[in-house]
Design a protein around this motif. Structure first.
Motif, PDB file in Angstrom:
ATOM      1  N   ARG A   1      -6.014   2.550   9.569  1.00  0.00           N
ATOM      2  CA  ARG A   1      -7.080   3.695   9.854  1.00  0.00           C
ATOM      3  C   ARG A   1      -8.403   3.089  10.333  1.00  0.00           C
ATOM      4  O   ARG A   1      -8.771   2.007  10.176  1.00  0.00           O
ATOM      5  CB  ARG A   1      -7.483   4.392   8.657  1.00  0.00           C
TER       6      ARG A   1
ATOM      7  N   HIS B   1       2.157  -0.602   8.652  1.00  0.00           N
ATOM      8  CA  HIS B   1       0.972  -0.238   7.639  1.00  0.00           C
ATOM      9  C   HIS B   1       0.221   0.706   8.465  1.00  0.00           C
ATOM     10  O   HIS B   1      -0.070   0.671   9.870  1.00  0.00           O
ATOM     11  CB  HIS B   1       0.336  -1.453   7.227  1.00  0.00           C
TER      12      HIS B   1
ATOM     13  N   ILE C   1      -7.003  -5.208   5.035  1.00  0.00           N
ATOM     14  CA  ILE C   1      -5.832  -5.669   5.673  1.00  0.00           C
ATOM     15  C   ILE C   1      -6.235  -6.015   7.279  1.00  0.00           C
ATOM     16  O   ILE C   1      -5.714  -6.981   7.719  1.00  0.00           O
ATOM     17  CB  ILE C   1      -4.930  -4.503   5.610  1.00  0.00           C
TER      18      ILE C   1
ATOM     19  N   HIS D   1       1.083   3.516   1.986  1.00  0.00           N
ATOM     20  CA  HIS D   1       1.221   3.980   3.471  1.00  0.00           C
ATOM     21  C   HIS D   1       2.014   3.188   4.334  1.00  0.00           C
ATOM     22  O   HIS D   1       1.242   2.611   5.253  1.00  0.00           O
ATOM     23  CB  HIS D   1      -0.092   4.747   4.172  1.00  0.00           C
TER      24      HIS D   1
ATOM     25  N   ASP E   1       0.972  -1.006  -0.139  1.00  0.00           N
ATOM     26  CA  ASP E   1       0.229  -0.009  -0.053  1.00  0.00           C
ATOM     27  C   ASP E   1       0.967   1.366  -0.184  1.00  0.00           C
ATOM     28  O   ASP E   1       2.108   1.052   0.397  1.00  0.00           O
ATOM     29  CB  ASP E   1      -0.891   0.353   1.447  1.00  0.00           C
TER      30      ASP E   1
HETATM   31 MN    MN Z   1      -3.897   0.514   3.497  1.00  0.00          MN
END
Ligand code: MN
Ligand code: UDP
Length: 390
Positions: free
Chosen positions: A288, A285, A382, A154, A152
C-alpha cells in the motif's frame, strides 16, 4: 482483470472510495475476485523442475494475524495457502484476530472458516489489541508443527512456495528463509513479479530492498539459488519453531508494530544463524502507498527501534539517533533480559555483523541516492516497490 477496476456508477464509486479509505487498497476489486483465483507462476524456469520429496520436509504452521483486514483479502490469503501447500506439510493455519472491530470479521468469519476448513484453520481472538508482534508470539506458541511461517493477512502464496523454503531449513535448522515478496497492486490487485533483491536497512532502522551485491551475484550460477540476506522484511518468513524459541521469540516488550524485523535479523546473524532469500519461493503481498501502521512519530515504533538499537547495535546505536533525531530522549524500558539473552547465546558484536555479513552498508543519512536504479517511494516494514527503474 483490469475491467474489474472499472467503476460503472456513483454507487460503485462510493463503494470504491469507502473501501479504499478503510484499507488503503482497492477493496472494491478485491471483493470481486475469486478467492481461489489463479495467479501467474513467475518462478525462474529452473525452479519449476526441481523436486523436493515431501517426506523429507518438516510440517508447517502458518501464522497470520490481522487487524480490520478486508474480509476478501484475508480469505484469499487463507485459500491460497490451502490450495498451494501440500496437505501433508500443512499442519494448520493459525489466524489471530487482533481485536478487529469490523462486523464481518466477527461471527461471519468464524462460521465461514468452520464450514470451509474445519480443523485446518484455527481462529484465535485477542480480547484487546495486542499488536502484530505479540499476536505472532501468541500464534507461535499455539503452533504444533515443526516450522513456523509468518504471513501478513493480505498475501497470496504462489505455486510451489513452501517446498524450497523448507528444503533450506532441513539443511540447516538455523537458516531463516524468506520468499520473494511479489507485488499485488493496491489499485488493480494484479499480481506481478518483482526482481530478486536482498534485505538491507536504513540507519533509521527501516527495511530497504537492496540489489544483490556484485560479489555474491558472481558466486551464483543463476538467480534461482538461495541468496544470503543481511535482513528480512518483517512480514513473510519461515523459521524452525524450536529455533524461534531459542532465539527468545520476538522481544515481548516490543509494542504493536515495527522494529521486530530488525530485531530478528540482527539476532539471527549475530547469534550463529543465517538469513536467506529463496527466489524459487514467491508470495504476493499487497503493497500500500499509505501505511496505516507506520507513522514516524509513533511512540511505540520509536521505543521499539531503540530497544533493538540498544540491545544489538553496540556503538552503532549512535547512527540510529543521528538518522532519526526524534528518538532522542525516548524511553525504551528495561532491556536487561534481552542483553542477558544476547550474552547467553554468545552472540557476535554488531561490528562483526557489519564487517562479515553486510560490508555494503555504509554510514549514510540520506539513502535516497544510494542506488540510482532503485527508488523507494515509501519506506515500510516490508518495503514498497515502485515499478520504475528495475
Ligand atoms: Mn502487509
Ligand atoms: N496487524 C495486527 N495488529 C496490529 C497491526 C498490524 O494484527 O496492531 C497485522 C496486519 O493486519 C497485517 C500484519 O499485521 O496482517 C502486518 O501489518 P501491515 O500489513 O500493516 O505491515 P506492512 O505490510 O505495511 O509492513
Amino acid at each position: 482483470m483490469y475491467d474489474l477496476s472499472v467503476i460503472a456508477n456513483s454507487t460503485e464509486d462510493q463503494i470504491y472510495t469507502e473501501g479504499f479509505s478503510r484499507h488503503y487498497f482497492n477493496q472494491f476489486v478485491s471483493d470481486k475476485l475469486d478467492p481461489n483465483r489463479t495467479i501467474p507462476d513467475v518462478r525462474h524456469k529452473l525452479c519449476k523442475n526441481r523436486d523436493y520429496p515431501v517426506f523429507k520436509l518438516p510440517t508447517v504452521t502458518v501464522v497470520i494475524c490481522f487487524l480490520n483486514e478486508a474480509f476478501s483479502a484475508l480469505i484469499r490469503t487463507i485459500h491460497s495457502v490451502i490450495n498451494r501447500t501440500p496437505s501433508e506439510l500443512l499442519k494448520e493455519i493459525i489466524i489471530i484476530d487482533d481485536f478487529s472491530s469490523f462486523e464481518d470479521l466477527k461471527g461471519h468469519l468464524g462460521t465461514h472458516l468452520k464450514i470451509k476448513y474445519y480443523k485446518k484453520v484455527i481462529l484465535l481472538r485477542n480480547p484487546v489489541r495486542k499488536g502484530l508482534i505479540m499476536s505472532r508470539i501468541i500464534g507461535s506458541r499455539h503452533a504444533t508443527a515443526e516450522v513456523l511461517v509468518f504471513l501478513d493477512s493480505h498475501c497470496e502464496v504462489n505455486t510451489g512456495w513452501i517446498e524450497p523454503l523448507l528444503d533450506r531449513i532441513v539443511l540447516n535448522r538455523k537458516t531463516v528463509v524468506a520468499p520473494i515478496v511479489d507485488s499485488v497492486d493496491a489499485y488493480t490487485m494484479v499480481y506481478d513479479s518483482v526482481p530478486v533483491l536482498v534485505g538491507g536497512f536504513k540507519w533509521n532502522l527501516f527495511f530497504r530492498w537492496d540489489p544483490i551485491p556484485v560479489k555474491i551475484r558472481k558466486m551464483l550460477s543463476d538467480l534461482s539459488q538461495p541468496i544470503k540476506s543481511p535482513t528480512i522484511s518483517g512480514g513473510l518468513f519461515a523459521i524452525d519453531k524450536e529455533y524461534f524459541k531459542e532465539l527468545g521469540e520476538y522481544d515481548p516488550k516490543l509494542k504493536i508494530w515495527g522494529g521486530e524485523n530488525m530485531e530478528i535479523s540482527f539476532k539471527v546473524w549475530q547469534c550463529g544463524g543465517k538469513i536467506e532469500i529463496v527466489p524459487c519461493s514467491r508470495v504476493g503481498h499487497i503493497y500500500r502507498q499509505v501505511q496505516p501502521n507506520n507513522d514516524k512519530n509513533d511512540v511505540n515504533i520509536k521505543r521499539n527501534l531503540l530497544r533493538v538499537a540498544h540491545t544489538w547495535m553496540d556503538e552503532y546505536q549512535q547512527y540510529v539517533y543521528d538518522a532519526r533525531p526524534n528518538l532522542e530522549g525516548v524511553e525504551y524500558g528495561d532491556i536487561t533480559e534481552r542483553v542477558t539473552l544476547r550474552n547467553r547465546l554468545r552472540c557476535q558484536s554488531f561490528s562483526w555483523y557489519l564487517k562479515t555479513i553486510f560490508p555494503e552498508q555504509v554510514r549514510q543519512f540520506s539513502d535516497s541516492h544510494r542506488f540510482v536504479h532503485f527508488t523507494d517511494i515509501v519506506q515500510t516494514r516490508i518495503g514498497t516497490y515502485c515499478s520504475e527503474g528495475f
